[in-house]
Structure formats: structure tokens, C-alpha cells
Scaffold this motif. Structure first.
Motif, short mmCIF file in Angstrom:
data_model
loop_
_atom_site.label_atom_id
_atom_site.label_comp_id
_atom_site.label_asym_id
_atom_site.label_seq_id
_atom_site.Cartn_x
_atom_site.Cartn_y
_atom_site.Cartn_z
N LEU A 1 -58.76 10.32 -33.90
CA LEU A 1 -58.36 10.54 -32.50
C LEU A 1 -57.41 11.69 -32.32
N GLU A 2 -56.65 11.67 -33.36
CA GLU A 2 -55.58 13.05 -33.31
C GLU A 2 -56.04 14.19 -33.37
N TRP A 3 -57.50 14.33 -34.44
CA TRP A 3 -57.80 15.52 -34.38
C TRP A 3 -58.64 15.73 -32.92
N LEU A 4 -59.40 15.00 -32.34
CA LEU A 4 -59.75 14.92 -30.94
C LEU A 4 -58.87 15.45 -29.96
N GLU A 5 -57.49 15.07 -29.98
CA GLU A 5 -56.55 15.59 -29.34
C GLU A 5 -56.15 17.01 -29.44
N GLY A 6 -56.54 17.52 -30.35
CA GLY A 6 -55.91 18.95 -30.89
C GLY A 6 -54.86 18.95 -31.74
N ARG A 7 -54.25 17.98 -32.31
CA ARG A 7 -53.10 17.90 -33.08
C ARG A 7 -53.41 18.01 -34.56
N GLU A 8 -52.24 18.69 -34.93
CA GLU A 8 -52.10 19.08 -36.47
C GLU A 8 -52.16 17.86 -37.49
N LEU A 9 -53.00 17.72 -38.37
CA LEU A 9 -52.84 16.64 -39.26
C LEU A 9 -52.01 17.13 -40.52
N PRO A 10 -50.85 16.58 -40.59
CA PRO A 10 -50.10 16.92 -41.77
C PRO A 10 -50.84 16.94 -43.06
N GLY A 11 -51.63 15.76 -43.57
CA GLY A 11 -52.32 15.84 -44.72
C GLY A 11 -53.27 17.00 -45.13
N VAL A 12 -53.96 17.37 -43.97
CA VAL A 12 -54.97 18.53 -43.82
C VAL A 12 -54.10 19.80 -43.93
N ALA A 13 -53.02 20.00 -43.13
CA ALA A 13 -52.10 21.21 -43.15
C ALA A 13 -51.64 21.60 -44.27
N ALA A 14 -51.36 20.47 -45.30
CA ALA A 14 -50.71 20.76 -46.48
C ALA A 14 -51.82 21.22 -47.61
N LEU A 15 -52.95 21.03 -47.47
CA LEU A 15 -53.95 21.30 -48.20
C LEU A 15 -54.20 22.78 -47.98
N ALA A 16 -54.14 22.96 -46.67
CA ALA A 16 -54.28 24.66 -46.30
C ALA A 16 -53.28 25.19 -46.75
N ALA A 17 -52.04 24.90 -46.79
CA ALA A 17 -50.78 25.74 -47.29
C ALA A 17 -51.07 25.75 -48.92
N SER A 18 -52.08 24.84 -49.79
CA SER A 18 -51.97 24.89 -51.01
C SER A 18 -53.31 25.92 -51.62
N VAL A 19 -53.94 26.59 -50.31
CA VAL A 19 -55.29 27.51 -50.77
C VAL A 19 -54.58 28.53 -51.79
N GLY A 20 -55.52 28.91 -52.61
CA GLY A 20 -55.29 29.87 -53.67
C GLY A 20 -54.32 29.55 -54.76
N VAL A 21 -53.85 28.24 -54.85
CA VAL A 21 -52.80 27.74 -55.54
C VAL A 21 -53.96 26.93 -56.61
N ALA A 22 -54.50 26.24 -56.23
CA ALA A 22 -55.71 25.14 -57.10
C ALA A 22 -56.51 25.98 -57.61
N GLN A 23 -56.67 25.66 -59.00
CA GLN A 23 -57.47 26.02 -59.93
C GLN A 23 -57.59 25.42 -61.24
N SER B 1 -53.61 21.78 -55.12
CA SER B 1 -54.45 20.94 -54.55
C SER B 1 -55.47 21.23 -53.78
N ALA B 2 -56.49 20.16 -53.36
CA ALA B 2 -57.79 20.37 -52.83
C ALA B 2 -58.29 19.23 -52.10
#
Length: 404
Positions: free
Chosen positions: A382-404, A167-168
Motif C-alpha cells: 500500500l505504501e508503495w502505491l502511495e508513492g512513499r519511500e520504503l526504508p528497507g528498499v532505500a537502504a539497499l539502494a544506498a548499498s549499491v556498489g558495496v555488495a560483492q 547488502s543486496a
């Protein structure tokens, strides 16, 4: 909140089936799209992938069908607008999973673009059902999320599939995260935030998080009336939240602890009735009559804001400072928007704004294109401004190093 994530630059897409989660949930009236802004934001990623020889499969939700097939919420009428935006033909598939979707995908050649049917026609989308996510993943070799506006939802097409395929982030998400990071995580200080709107109760978490990050906090709109009332100022017939006075006092106290300068209106525009063109006058905030309604900020408040604006390098804006939809009570929001835009265009300010009313206000002022970045993401912004984790972005972070 900083994330590490892969981008299109990390993907070899030629000949690959690339699932792109876009946000094509655009406003439609009488069968016509009234605002193509979200389609326009998604177009660069889809166009780039197609030009690089990918077989692009676009996923999106549309409306709230609640897991049922609702014909009037089909994405099919959106395909021509997407086609115009990317400059090439967009085919349409009558389902987003199963044999119908597989058959549509099988017809793709390198560079082709296919839009699949509304993901929310399936209950598994909003439930983030693993079987639904796997059914989506079967259609592609790679996954790209470009729908920041849906990234705060842990749905099958926004979060589930990102854990299955390499993912990316698409260009729109990449741009949004870049500007939010520059504005709040590693800003060029001083930082000023404008927070407006109707209710303090809906923005408590947002304000508390911003107090840790900004140097100056400007509070406007009807929510400012609650802060004024908390200081034992009579706000007359103005909209305010009587049950949030202690919250307002706590926020001001917290600002003192964090070293943030809170700014409330020093003068206000009042009227006896709330309607376009109503007789109105400007008074000091402490001289509002019992039958007055505060509907905008006054010139002294605007001048105070302009002085502070000259001292800052970064600005974040969410919420109008007055009843901008109803002239003449749009003057404060319009003037402040133009001041921010001018300083941005002069190269002295990074300005990031978001939220539905804020975007509408900037368009009304004619300066939406003059800010550094205007987010159309709504709830995710708004949720980003609240400092909350965004599941869709966190999932991309979890995929780092896999996408190629």
C-alpha cells in the motif's frame, strides 16, 4: 519509484555468513501454521544461498512482543516448516544477538541454514537502535533483505544492518520490485487500477498518487458509496463516510485534471440485511431505497468494466468491489477477478494485485495463481502505491556498489 540495488547475482557467497531478513510472520492457530505463503515466498532465496555454499542466518519478526520475550511468539515452531520449504535442515538459535546467537552461528558449515529467534524480542529492533543493528551485523559478512512486507519499517533488521554490511535484495524483493516497477513506473499503457475496500479516508494518498499514473480508475466496495453520495445519490443504509464527501469530489476533480477516467458503479446489488443468503435485488445506483444497503456491484457495472478491461495492457488491484466474504455479495469481485485472470492467462495483460482482502478474494475466486503477480506484503504494498519511500528498499539502494 525506481531504485538501483544489488541482487544475489552480485554476491560471492561461498563460505560467507549471510544474514537474510525474511518474513516468517505467518498465521498460526492452535500451534499450526494456517498459511505458508510467506514462507514459500522466502524459500527460493534461502535455498539458493545454501546451494551456493553460504552459511545462511535467517532473521525475522513474529507477532508484536514489544521488545519482551514472549514464549508463544517464538520462531522455533516455524523452523520445521521452513526446513520443508527449502528441502534441508534448519537449525535454531535461541536469540538473535549476543553470545547465544554467536555460538549458534559458529557451528555453521557451508550450505547450512540457521533460524535465529524473533528479532522483536529486543526493543532495539523496532527502535532501529544502532547498537542492536551492529550486534546483528557482527553475525554476518553479507546482508540480504528478502522481506518486502517489512520494508516499510525502519527497523534494525530491515534498515539498520543494511547500512553496516554489504547488502543486496533477495529474489522475493527483486520480483516484487520488478512487477511494481513494470505496473506503475514504466507501464505498458493504458493502465487501469481497481481500488476498493471500505473507506476513502484510508486510501486518499493512494488514490491521489495513482491518478498521476493510471488511465482508468475503477472505484468499488463501500468506498464507492461515498463517491455516489458526493454526487447527491441516496445510498440508503449503506456504509459510507459522510465526512469525506468533499474529499470524493476533490478526487473526481483531480481525475479530470490528470485525464484519468473515474468509473463508479452504475448498478448495485442491495439487501435489507447484511447476512449470507439474504434476499437481494439489483437496482440502478440512483434508485437505492432508503432502507437498502449496497453490498455489491451489478451486472451492468461488471459489463462496463469488462469493456474497459479489453482496452488496457496493465492492471493494478487493491481492494474488493463488494462484500466478498458473504455470498451472494461475492459475485462482483469473483467475476471481475476471473475476467482479469483470463485476460492475463491469454497474454494480453500484466496484472498486479495486493492487500490482505484482495489476496483473500483472489484465493476465494480460485485465480490467485493466474495473475502476473500477487503481493503478500500488505502495508508495504500500500505504501508503495502511495508513492512513499520504503526504508528497507532505500537502504539497499544506498548499498549499491558495496555488495560483492
Amino acid at each position: 519509484m525506481a531504485y538501483q540495488y544489488s541482487t544475489l547475482d552480485d554476491l560471492d557467497v561461498t563460505g560467507k555468513r549471510v544474514l537474510v531478513r525474511a518474513d516468517l510472520n505467518v498465521p498460526v492457530r492452535d500451534g499450526r501454521i494456517t498459511d505458508t505463503a510467506r514462507i514459500d515466498r522466502q524459500a527460493p532465496t534461502i535455498r539458493e544461498l545454501a546451494e551456493r555454499g553460504a552459511r545462511v542466518i535467517v532473521l525475522s519478526h513474529f507477532g508484536r512482543p514489544k521488545g519482551r520475550l514472549v514464549p508463544e511468539l517464538s520462531l522455533k515452531p516455524i523452523a520445521p516448516a521452513l526446513s520443508r520449504a527449502i528441502g534441508r535442515t534448519v537449525a535454531f538459535g535461541n536469540d538473535c544477538i549476543g553470545d547465544v546467537a554467536k555460538a549458534a552461528v559458529s557451528k555453521l558449515k557451508d550450505g547450512d541454514v540457521l533460524l535465529l529467534e524473533n528479532t522483536r524480542f529486543h526493543a532495539g529492533e523496532e527502535a532501529n537502535d544502532p547498537d542492536f543493528a551492529r550486534a546483528l551485523a557482527e553475525l554476518g559478512d553479507l546482508y540480504v533483505n528478502d522481506a518486502f512486507s517489512a520494508a516499510h519499517r525502519a527497523h534494525g533488521s530491515t534498515e539498520g544492518v543494511a547500512h553496516i554490511l554489504p547488502s543486496a535484495a533477495g529474489r522475493a524483493i527483486q520480483d516484487e520490485l520488478l512487477h511494481l516497477h513494470r505496473a506503475l513506473d514504466q507501464p505498458n499503457r493504458p493502465v487501469l487500477a481497481i481500488i476498493g475496500g471500505a473507506k476513502v479516508s484510508t486510501k486518499i494518498a493512494l488514490i491521489e498518487n495513482l491518478l498521476k499514473k493510471v488511465d482508468i480508475l475503477v472505484i468499488g466496495g463501500a468506498m464507492a458509496n461515498t463517491f455516489l453520495a458526493a454526487e447527491d445519490i441516496d445510498v440508503g443504509k449503506s456504509l459510507y463516510e459522510a465526512d469525506q464527501l468533499d474529499t470524493a469530489k476533490r478526487i473526481v476533480s483531480l481525475a479530470t485534471e490528470t485525464g484519468t477516467i473515474p468509473i463508479l458503479p452504475s448498478d448495485v446489488v442491495v439487501a435489507k440485511v447484511f447476512e449470507a443468503g439474504a434476499p437481494h435485488r439489483t437496482v440502478p445506483a440512483r434508485e437505492v431505497a432508503a432502507d437498502d444497503m449496497i453490498l455489491d456491484v451489478g451486472p451492468d457495472t461488471i459489463a462496463d468494466f469488462e469493456q474497459h478491461l479489453q482496452t488496457v495492457n496493465t492492471l493494478v488491484w487493491n481492494g474488493p468491489v463488494g462484500a466478498f466474504e458473504t455470498p451472494p455479495f461475492d459475485h462482483g469481485t469473483m467475476t471481475i477477478a476471473r475476467l482479469v485472470a483470463a485476460r492475463t492467462k491469454a497474454g494480453h495483460l500484466l496484472s498486479v494485485a495486493g492487500g490482505g482482502d484482495t489476496v483473500s478474494a483472489l484465493k476465494h475466486a480460485g485465480v490467485a495463481g493466474d495473475f502476473s503477480y500477487v503481493s503478500t506484503a500488505g502495508g508495504a504494498f500500500l505504501e508503495w502505491l502511495e508513492g512513499r519511500e520504503l526504508p528497507g528498499v532505500a537502504a539497499l539502494a544506498a548499498s549499491v556498489g558495496v555488495a560483492q
